[in-house]
Design a protein around this motif. Sequence first.
Motif, PDB file in Angstrom:
ATOM      1  N   LYS A 162       0.902  -1.079   0.063  1.00 19.63           N
ATOM      2  CA  LYS A 162       0.039   0.075  -0.202  1.00 19.63           C
ATOM      3  C   LYS A 162       0.894   1.354  -0.207  1.00 19.63           C
ATOM      4  O   LYS A 162       0.477   2.347  -0.599  1.00 19.63           O
ATOM      5  N   ILE A 180      -5.818  -2.478  -5.087  1.00 17.11           N
ATOM      6  CA  ILE A 180      -4.515  -3.420  -4.843  1.00 17.11           C
ATOM      7  C   ILE A 180      -5.276  -4.612  -5.038  1.00 17.11           C
ATOM      8  O   ILE A 180      -5.924  -5.206  -4.326  1.00 17.11           O
ATOM      9  N   PHE A 200       1.021  -5.391  -8.451  1.00 12.38           N
ATOM     10  CA  PHE A 200       0.592  -6.756  -8.004  1.00 12.38           C
ATOM     11  C   PHE A 200       1.914  -7.763  -8.242  1.00 12.38           C
ATOM     12  O   PHE A 200       2.580  -8.351  -7.594  1.00 12.38           O
ATOM     13  N   LEU A 229      -2.772  -8.500   3.425  1.00 10.90           N
ATOM     14  CA  LEU A 229      -2.814  -8.801   1.970  1.00 10.90           C
ATOM     15  C   LEU A 229      -2.185 -10.214   1.968  1.00 10.90           C
ATOM     16  O   LEU A 229      -1.739 -10.514   0.698  1.00 10.90           O
ATOM     17  N   VAL A 232      -3.871 -12.605  -0.789  1.00  8.44           N
ATOM     18  CA  VAL A 232      -4.061 -12.265  -2.059  1.00  8.44           C
ATOM     19  C   VAL A 232      -2.584 -12.632  -2.725  1.00  8.44           C
ATOM     20  O   VAL A 232      -2.534 -13.046  -3.931  1.00  8.44           O
TER      21      VAL A 232
END
Length: 264
Positions: A162, A180, A200, A229, A232
Amino acid sequence: MSLLLAVDVGNTNIVLGIYDLDRGEDAPLVHSWRLATSRERTVDEYGLSSLALLRHNAIEADQVKHVVISSVVPPLHPVLDAWARVYFKAEPLWIEPGIRTGLKVLLDNPAELGADRIVNAVAGLELYGTPLIAVDFGTATTFDVVNERREYLGGIICPGLKISAEALFQRASRLPRVEIAEPERLVGKSTVQAMQSGLFYGYVGQVDGILARLLAEYPGARVVATGGLAKVIAASSQHIGVVAPDLTLDGLRILWLKNRKAGK
């Protein structure tokens, strides 16, 4: 009912977790919540917010018998210390130098090790064994290494995803803020898609590049990821083996138990 309130204070969020101690030493996480970290909030503002969250889940303040806190935001220490004492009538256990961890910290200056990093290392080794590489995707992304002798060897700190995205937005006047997320395709067909792909896959490449080097030095290490995150990034990582969303809260519970047994 005897409950433990575990509090992880990060630069972006404060995560609260409730453990039911009546269910034994391996007490499960019953509920968890996130509050935005604010250095301007008062004791009462944190108190009223936390009580509202508890009551929304039918928990009263007097059921919380113990509080354990790790923090990387020193200005909030006196505020949260008073919050625990006033609203829960509990003397909090702070994760700080001198507490019982079961780890030997092999740093030049062990006192500078962030509380969140020691908590993750303790949770990882207790729950997943050693050798261990714990990766925390927070405001910063941290990699922490524990060997088979339960020695904390050190780690790596990188800017969080971030932070990288926000820096790109602030320093390039024609680029927008973007969500994101894993993009639909590698080669973006628009500015937003191109930014998402770069952020990413650039970050996945960084994480896997670091992990590949660490695993070459510490073969056989279990790679455990946590943080907002983690899920992800882990889906596209070649090296992350376990995603543990509650690793830090579980580490706080484990450390509270260790120090309770030690009489602290």
